[in-house]
Motif scaffolding. Structure first.
Motif, PDB file in Angstrom:
ATOM      1  N   MET A   1       0.208   4.313   1.263  1.00 24.90           N
ATOM      2  CA  MET A   1       0.744   5.836   1.072  1.00 24.90           C
ATOM      3  C   MET A   1       2.342   5.534   0.897  1.00 24.90           C
ATOM      4  O   MET A   1       2.850   6.312   0.226  1.00 24.90           O
ATOM      5  CB  MET A   1       0.239   6.517   2.273  1.00 24.90           C
ATOM      6  CG  MET A   1      -1.009   6.784   2.255  1.00 24.90           C
ATOM      7  SD  MET A   1      -1.836   7.831   0.925  1.00 24.90           S
ATOM      8  CE  MET A   1      -0.565   9.285   1.014  1.00 24.90           C
ATOM      9  N   LYS A   2       3.151   4.730   1.720  1.00 24.12           N
ATOM     10  CA  LYS A   2       4.349   4.920   1.437  1.00 24.12           C
ATOM     11  C   LYS A   2       4.902   4.419   0.037  1.00 24.12           C
ATOM     12  O   LYS A   2       5.835   4.811  -0.484  1.00 24.12           O
ATOM     13  CB  LYS A   2       5.162   3.951   2.766  1.00 24.12           C
ATOM     14  CG  LYS A   2       5.019   4.645   3.692  1.00 24.12           C
ATOM     15  CD  LYS A   2       5.648   5.938   4.010  1.00 24.12           C
ATOM     16  CE  LYS A   2       7.145   5.937   4.221  1.00 24.12           C
ATOM     17  NZ  LYS A   2       7.880   7.352   4.260  1.00 24.12           N
ATOM     18  N   GLU A   3       4.124   3.232  -0.188  1.00 22.69           N
ATOM     19  CA  GLU A   3       4.430   2.679  -1.804  1.00 22.69           C
ATOM     20  C   GLU A   3       4.152   3.684  -2.828  1.00 22.69           C
ATOM     21  O   GLU A   3       4.935   3.829  -3.684  1.00 22.69           O
ATOM     22  CB  GLU A   3       3.466   1.414  -1.897  1.00 22.69           C
ATOM     23  CG  GLU A   3       4.348   0.269  -1.172  1.00 22.69           C
ATOM     24  CD  GLU A   3       3.190  -0.959  -1.575  1.00 22.69           C
ATOM     25  OE1 GLU A   3       2.304  -0.877  -2.057  1.00 22.69           O
ATOM     26  OE2 GLU A   3       3.594  -1.949  -0.640  1.00 22.69           O
ATOM     27  N   ALA A   4       3.063   4.588  -2.721  1.00 13.63           N
ATOM     28  CA  ALA A   4       2.776   5.632  -3.760  1.00 13.63           C
ATOM     29  C   ALA A   4       3.877   6.668  -3.675  1.00 13.63           C
ATOM     30  O   ALA A   4       4.280   7.111  -4.667  1.00 13.63           O
ATOM     31  CB  ALA A   4       1.406   6.209  -3.496  1.00 13.63           C
ATOM     32  N   ALA A   5       4.298   7.120  -2.355  1.00 18.02           N
ATOM     33  CA  ALA A   5       5.242   8.022  -2.268  1.00 18.02           C
ATOM     34  C   ALA A   5       6.710   7.482  -2.988  1.00 18.02           C
ATOM     35  O   ALA A   5       7.142   8.518  -3.625  1.00 18.02           O
ATOM     36  CB  ALA A   5       5.533   8.398  -0.785  1.00 18.02           C
ATOM     37  N   LYS A   6       7.050   6.235  -2.606  1.00 18.21           N
ATOM     38  CA  LYS A   6       8.324   5.710  -3.331  1.00 18.21           C
ATOM     39  C   LYS A   6       8.280   5.709  -4.662  1.00 18.21           C
ATOM     40  O   LYS A   6       9.191   6.202  -5.298  1.00 18.21           O
ATOM     41  CB  LYS A   6       8.437   4.413  -2.696  1.00 18.21           C
ATOM     42  CG  LYS A   6       9.690   3.717  -3.477  1.00 18.21           C
ATOM     43  CD  LYS A   6       9.971   2.451  -2.740  1.00 18.21           C
ATOM     44  CE  LYS A   6      11.117   1.477  -3.063  1.00 18.21           C
ATOM     45  NZ  LYS A   6      11.342   0.375  -2.697  1.00 18.21           N
ATOM     46  N   GLU A   7       7.019   5.461  -5.220  1.00 17.41           N
ATOM     47  CA  GLU A   7       6.826   5.483  -6.784  1.00 17.41           C
ATOM     48  C   GLU A   7       7.134   6.836  -7.343  1.00 17.41           C
ATOM     49  O   GLU A   7       7.505   6.911  -8.508  1.00 17.41           O
ATOM     50  CB  GLU A   7       5.393   4.780  -7.038  1.00 17.41           C
ATOM     51  CG  GLU A   7       5.152   4.953  -8.593  1.00 17.41           C
ATOM     52  CD  GLU A   7       5.895   3.632  -9.497  1.00 17.41           C
ATOM     53  OE1 GLU A   7       5.820   3.745 -10.487  1.00 17.41           O
ATOM     54  OE2 GLU A   7       6.050   2.844  -8.775  1.00 17.41           O
ATOM     55  N   PHE A   8       6.867   7.963  -6.573  1.00 17.74           N
ATOM     56  CA  PHE A   8       6.872   9.231  -7.152  1.00 17.74           C
ATOM     57  C   PHE A   8       8.032   9.963  -6.571  1.00 17.74           C
ATOM     58  O   PHE A   8       8.005  11.454  -6.745  1.00 17.74           O
ATOM     59  CB  PHE A   8       5.468  10.030  -6.729  1.00 17.74           C
ATOM     60  CG  PHE A   8       4.590   9.654  -7.781  1.00 17.74           C
ATOM     61  CD1 PHE A   8       4.386   9.710  -9.269  1.00 17.74           C
ATOM     62  CD2 PHE A   8       3.633   8.601  -7.245  1.00 17.74           C
ATOM     63  CE1 PHE A   8       3.406   9.403  -9.730  1.00 17.74           C
ATOM     64  CE2 PHE A   8       2.657   7.945  -8.328  1.00 17.74           C
ATOM     65  CZ  PHE A   8       2.477   8.179  -9.575  1.00 17.74           C
ATOM     66  N   GLY A   9       8.938   9.222  -5.944  1.00 15.15           N
ATOM     67  CA  GLY A   9       9.852   9.952  -5.266  1.00 15.15           C
ATOM     68  C   GLY A   9       9.691  11.037  -4.064  1.00 15.15           C
ATOM     69  O   GLY A   9      10.510  12.012  -4.026  1.00 15.15           O
TER      70      GLY A   9
END
Length: 181
Positions: free
Chosen positions: A114-122
């Motif tokens: 989830m954190k990696e996906a969040a980082k990808e989308f700011g």
């Protein structure tokens, strides 16, 4: 404990789905199941294929110990059938690639996904609980029935649910936007 937010924007949800699907079917399915059921991550990770084969997921919530019935929507059903096509009924839905045969991923791995996906989308204020909050937020937006959402999330009070899904903050933000002396 960190405070997380729901993902409010449908386009962002769709983009995250696409991103996770490119990563792996497992990560995509975890997200889709989470945002379509409102289950807590510890309940999601303990699910096996047999648990999602019927019209409902029937389980005991780990946090409350309460028995819960969650209807599987047609959208979720289609995704689950495709995802589990080559799996055995006793397999965990979200198997780990490490640590031996037929073990689920751990909570920290779900958090990392989830954190990696969040980082990808700011996105900020995102964690595994974001999936549950996203479910509650969008269920409320579609039904405008806070009592229904309260019961679906197993909350004791409507005010808790409003705060939990971020509606209190949204209302305060709107009020301040139009306020001026």
């Amino acid at each position: 404990m960190n405070f997380v937010q729901p993902i409010r924007d449908q386009e962002t949800i769709d983009e995250i789905k696409d991103y996770l699907k490119q990563q792996s079917e497992r990560n995509y399915m975890m997200f889709v199941l989470g945002i379509n059921t409102g289950l807590r991550i510890q309940d999601i990770l303990k699910l096996r294929v047999r648990d999602v084969m019927g019209p409902q997921i029937v389980m005991h919530e780990m946090k409350t110990g309460k028995r819960k019935f969650i209807s599987i929507t047609s959208t979720l059903r289609t995704a689950l059938k495709k995802y589990t096509a080559n799996m055995n009924k006793d397999d965990y839905l979200f198997p780990s690639r490490q640590g031996g045969k037929n073990r689920p991923i751990k909570r920290d791995m779900a958090y990392k996904i989830m954190k990696e996906a969040a980082k990808e989308f700011g996105l900020v204020d995102v964690g595994t609980h974001t999936m549950r909050k996203t479910f509650g937020y969008h269920m409320y937006q579609k039904t405008k029935d806070i009592t229904l959402v309260q019961h679906l999330l197993n909350h004791s009070d409507k005010s808790i649910t409003m705060r939990y899904i971020g509606m209190d903050q949204d209302m305060m933000d709107r009020a301040m936007h139009y306020f001026g002396l």
